[in-house]
Scaffold this motif. Structure first.
Motif, PDB file in Angstrom:
ATOM      1  N   ARG A  43      10.237   1.774   0.688  1.00 16.20           N
ATOM      2  CA  ARG A  43      10.443   0.910   2.480  1.00 16.20           C
ATOM      3  C   ARG A  43       9.708   2.361   3.312  1.00 16.20           C
ATOM      4  N   THR A  44       8.885   1.984   4.405  1.00 14.26           N
ATOM      5  CA  THR A  44       8.905   3.470   5.146  1.00 14.26           C
ATOM      6  C   THR A  44       8.889   2.395   6.753  1.00 14.26           C
ATOM      7  N   HIS A  45       9.534   3.298   7.172  1.00  7.53           N
ATOM      8  CA  HIS A  45       9.339   3.548   8.653  1.00  7.53           C
ATOM      9  C   HIS A  45       8.090   3.010   9.213  1.00  7.53           C
ATOM     10  N   LEU A  46       7.177   2.224  10.285  1.00  6.80           N
ATOM     11  CA  LEU A  46       5.985   2.525  10.574  1.00  6.80           C
ATOM     12  C   LEU A  46       6.119   2.516  11.842  1.00  6.80           C
ATOM     13  N   ILE A  47       7.106   2.276  13.049  1.00  2.00           N
ATOM     14  CA  ILE A  47       6.743   1.587  14.264  1.00  2.00           C
ATOM     15  C   ILE A  47       7.967   1.592  15.051  1.00  2.00           C
ATOM     16  N   THR A  48       8.537   2.325  16.418  1.00  2.00           N
ATOM     17  CA  THR A  48       9.413   1.669  16.731  1.00  2.00           C
ATOM     18  C   THR A  48       8.684   1.023  18.539  1.00  2.00           C
ATOM     19  N   MET A  49       9.156   0.056  18.775  1.00  2.00           N
ATOM     20  CA  MET A  49       8.966  -0.953  19.222  1.00  2.00           C
ATOM     21  C   MET A  49      10.282  -0.218  20.508  1.00  2.00           C
ATOM     22  N   LEU A  50       9.627  -0.226  22.092  1.00  2.00           N
ATOM     23  CA  LEU A  50      10.810   0.196  22.688  1.00  2.00           C
ATOM     24  C   LEU A  50      10.656  -0.649  23.906  1.00  2.00           C
ATOM     25  N   SER A  51      12.054  -1.213  24.618  1.00  2.00           N
ATOM     26  CA  SER A  51      11.678  -2.063  25.718  1.00  2.00           C
ATOM     27  C   SER A  51      10.867  -1.739  26.695  1.00  2.00           C
ATOM     28  N   LYS A  52      11.287  -2.333  27.701  1.00  2.00           N
ATOM     29  CA  LYS A  52      10.471  -1.495  29.777  1.00  2.00           C
ATOM     30  C   LYS A  52      12.307  -0.802  29.585  1.00  2.00           C
ATOM     31  N   GLN A  53      13.470  -0.666  29.927  1.00  2.09           N
ATOM     32  CA  GLN A  53      14.187   0.160  29.948  1.00  2.09           C
ATOM     33  C   GLN A  53      14.270   0.946  29.150  1.00  2.09           C
ATOM     34  N   GLY A  54      13.236   1.678  28.362  1.00  2.00           N
ATOM     35  CA  GLY A  54      13.617   2.468  27.477  1.00  2.00           C
ATOM     36  C   GLY A  54      14.282   2.652  25.855  1.00  2.00           C
ATOM     37  N   SER A 102      -0.179   5.761  -4.300  1.00  2.00           N
ATOM     38  CA  SER A 102      -0.961   7.028  -5.067  1.00  2.00           C
ATOM     39  C   SER A 102      -2.778   6.785  -4.511  1.00  2.00           C
ATOM     40  N   LYS A 103      -3.107   5.307  -4.868  1.00  2.00           N
ATOM     41  CA  LYS A 103      -4.609   5.405  -5.101  1.00  2.00           C
ATOM     42  C   LYS A 103      -5.180   5.539  -3.585  1.00  2.00           C
ATOM     43  N   PRO A 104      -7.010   6.553  -4.060  1.00  2.00           N
ATOM     44  CA  PRO A 104      -7.345   6.172  -2.582  1.00  2.00           C
ATOM     45  C   PRO A 104      -7.604   4.827  -1.839  1.00  2.00           C
ATOM     46  N   LEU A 105      -7.335   5.028  -0.893  1.00  4.41           N
ATOM     47  CA  LEU A 105      -7.579   3.643  -0.020  1.00  4.41           C
ATOM     48  C   LEU A 105      -8.399   4.888   1.467  1.00  4.41           C
ATOM     49  N   TYR A 106      -9.292   3.797   1.659  1.00  5.24           N
ATOM     50  CA  TYR A 106     -10.056   3.785   3.089  1.00  5.24           C
ATOM     51  C   TYR A 106      -9.701   2.051   4.296  1.00  5.24           C
ATOM     52  N   LEU A 161       0.446  -1.438  -0.086  1.00  3.36           N
ATOM     53  CA  LEU A 161       0.183   0.164   0.162  1.00  3.36           C
ATOM     54  C   LEU A 161       0.838   1.339   0.032  1.00  3.36           C
ATOM     55  N   LEU A 162       2.135   1.253   0.021  1.00  2.00           N
ATOM     56  CA  LEU A 162       2.850   2.332   0.150  1.00  2.00           C
ATOM     57  C   LEU A 162       4.374   2.119  -1.444  1.00  2.00           C
ATOM     58  N   GLU A 163       4.556   3.630  -1.412  1.00  2.00           N
ATOM     59  CA  GLU A 163       5.398   3.203  -2.369  1.00  2.00           C
ATOM     60  C   GLU A 163       6.998   2.769  -2.663  1.00  2.00           C
ATOM     61  N   ASP A 172      -1.168   3.376  11.438  1.00  7.54           N
ATOM     62  CA  ASP A 172      -0.139   3.797  10.942  1.00  7.54           C
ATOM     63  C   ASP A 172      -0.148   4.375   8.996  1.00  7.54           C
ATOM     64  N   LEU A 173      -0.636   3.544   8.488  1.00  6.78           N
ATOM     65  CA  LEU A 173      -1.564   4.043   7.283  1.00  6.78           C
ATOM     66  C   LEU A 173      -2.371   5.698   7.941  1.00  6.78           C
ATOM     67  N   GLN A 174      -2.820   5.761   8.485  1.00  7.06           N
ATOM     68  CA  GLN A 174      -3.271   7.337   8.646  1.00  7.06           C
ATOM     69  C   GLN A 174      -2.118   8.490   9.312  1.00  7.06           C
ATOM     70  N   GLN A 175      -0.988   8.177   9.536  1.00  4.98           N
ATOM     71  CA  GLN A 175      -0.766   8.851  10.396  1.00  4.98           C
ATOM     72  C   GLN A 175       0.938   9.167   9.500  1.00  4.98           C
ATOM     73  N   LEU A 176       0.884   8.267   8.686  1.00  7.71           N
ATOM     74  CA  LEU A 176       1.547   8.716   7.242  1.00  7.71           C
ATOM     75  C   LEU A 176       0.500   9.402   6.025  1.00  7.71           C
ATOM     76  N   GLY A 177      -0.555   9.658   6.521  1.00  5.79           N
ATOM     77  CA  GLY A 177      -1.261  10.385   5.009  1.00  5.79           C
ATOM     78  C   GLY A 177      -1.455   9.381   4.046  1.00  5.79           C
ATOM     79  N   ARG A 178      -2.019   7.843   4.548  1.00 10.00           N
ATOM     80  CA  ARG A 178      -1.744   6.991   3.308  1.00 10.00           C
ATOM     81  C   ARG A 178      -3.384   6.395   3.224  1.00 10.00           C
TER      82      ARG A 178
END
Length: 306
Positions: A179-190, A210-214, A175-177, A231-237
């Protein structure tokens, strides 16, 4: 993140609630992603046990009582003791995988609906889970390749209640053009435990970026289902259409603490590179709020206007 206490109470089907609760308190204190809250929860469980709050007659009753207390501090919906009618394996995480496998086999591999609607708009439902990628890659590749030529795509996550973040990244690759960074996982130590990126290359045809996505959501959409929408919302996709989701952003592990009980404990927290936060507690808020039952019709109307 293993514990020698995780199976000590699972050697017999007899319910020793004191031993089970003590095992749960140890596991929460050792593994929960927020150390201060982990200590508070462990103390709370032991105090409540001393007060006689967990004198349950059945494993199911004990699960309900302990879950209520686990969620009483910060409302983390991934903190829970799950009751299973059938005995569950002692291996960490095995109980969830066994239940997910049954759902996978009964839902065409997690893609129960692929349909072309009017105006060349396709709808693809992914659910009830984001199944592990080694199971789901083939059916998802087939479904996503099938909808690739559509003029617009409606991704239905209204019944998706979680699963594997790797599968989220796999779907995003279609759904993206790039390779895109989606999210970072942080441990209990931060510290950074893991970063999730969409796939640079995918098998089959790509719908593209580029095509409409809902994305359709409901109050039942949870965990990895929420991550895909977020992820898709935050990226404006994509535009999210429907209801605010349930609000569980913390990836979890599971431990068997009794032959019929599995403890779920979040072991990391996700942070979006766009928002700097996540959807924990708030849910994913829709761009087009409406009742879940009419979300498909609303999204189709928006797509046809395009």
């Amino acid at each position: 993140m293993t514990s020698t206490t995780s199976t000590t109470s699972a050697t017999s089907t007899a319910l020793d609630s004191g031993a089970v609760v003590e095992s749960i308190a140890d596991l929460v204190r050792e593994n929960y992603v927020f150390p201060d809250i982990a200590r508070d929860l462990a103390d709370l469980l032991r105090r409540r046990a001393a007060e006689g709050a967990y004198r349950a007659e059945t494993a199911e009753e004990l699960a309900e009582a302990v879950t209520a207390d686990l969620r009483s501090v910060n409302g983390d919906q991934h903190l829970a003791v799950h009751h299973h009618e059938e005995p569950v394996p002692a291996e960490r995480g095995a109980a969830v995988l066994a239940a997910m496998r049954r759902d996978f086999d009964s839902t065409l591999g997690g893609v129960p609906r692929v349909e072309l609607l009017e105006g060349g708009v396709a709808v693809l439902e992914i659910g009830p889970k984001m199944f592990p990628l080694d199971w789901a890659a083939q059916p998802l590749t087939a479904a996503l390749s099938l909808v690739a030529p559509a003029s617009a795509l409606i991704l239905d996550l209204r019944r998706n209640t979680g699963g594997d973040p790797d599968t989220v990244a796999f779907v995003c690759g279609y759904l993206l053009e790039r390779r895109t960074h989606l999210i970072t996982m942080l441990s209990k130590q931060g510290t950074v435990a893991e970063q999730s990126w969409s796939a640079a290359h995918v098998p089959g045809a790509r719908f593209g970026g580029s095509k409409p996505l809902y994305v359709l959501t409901s109050a039942a959409t949870f965990s990895a289902g929420e991550e895909l929408a977020y992820d898709l919302q935050q990226l404006g996709r994509a535009a999210v259409v429907g209801e605010a989701t349930r609000g569980g952003a913390h990836p979890r592990n599971g431990w068997t603490v009794h032959p019929h009980l599995e403890l779920s404990v979040p072991v990391a927290r996700g942070v979006s590179p766009v928002s700097g936060t996540n959807w924990e507690g708030t849910g994913v808020l829709p761009d087009v709020p409406c009742e879940a039952g009419v979300a498909l019709e609303r999204a189709l109307a928006l797509a046809l206007q395009k």
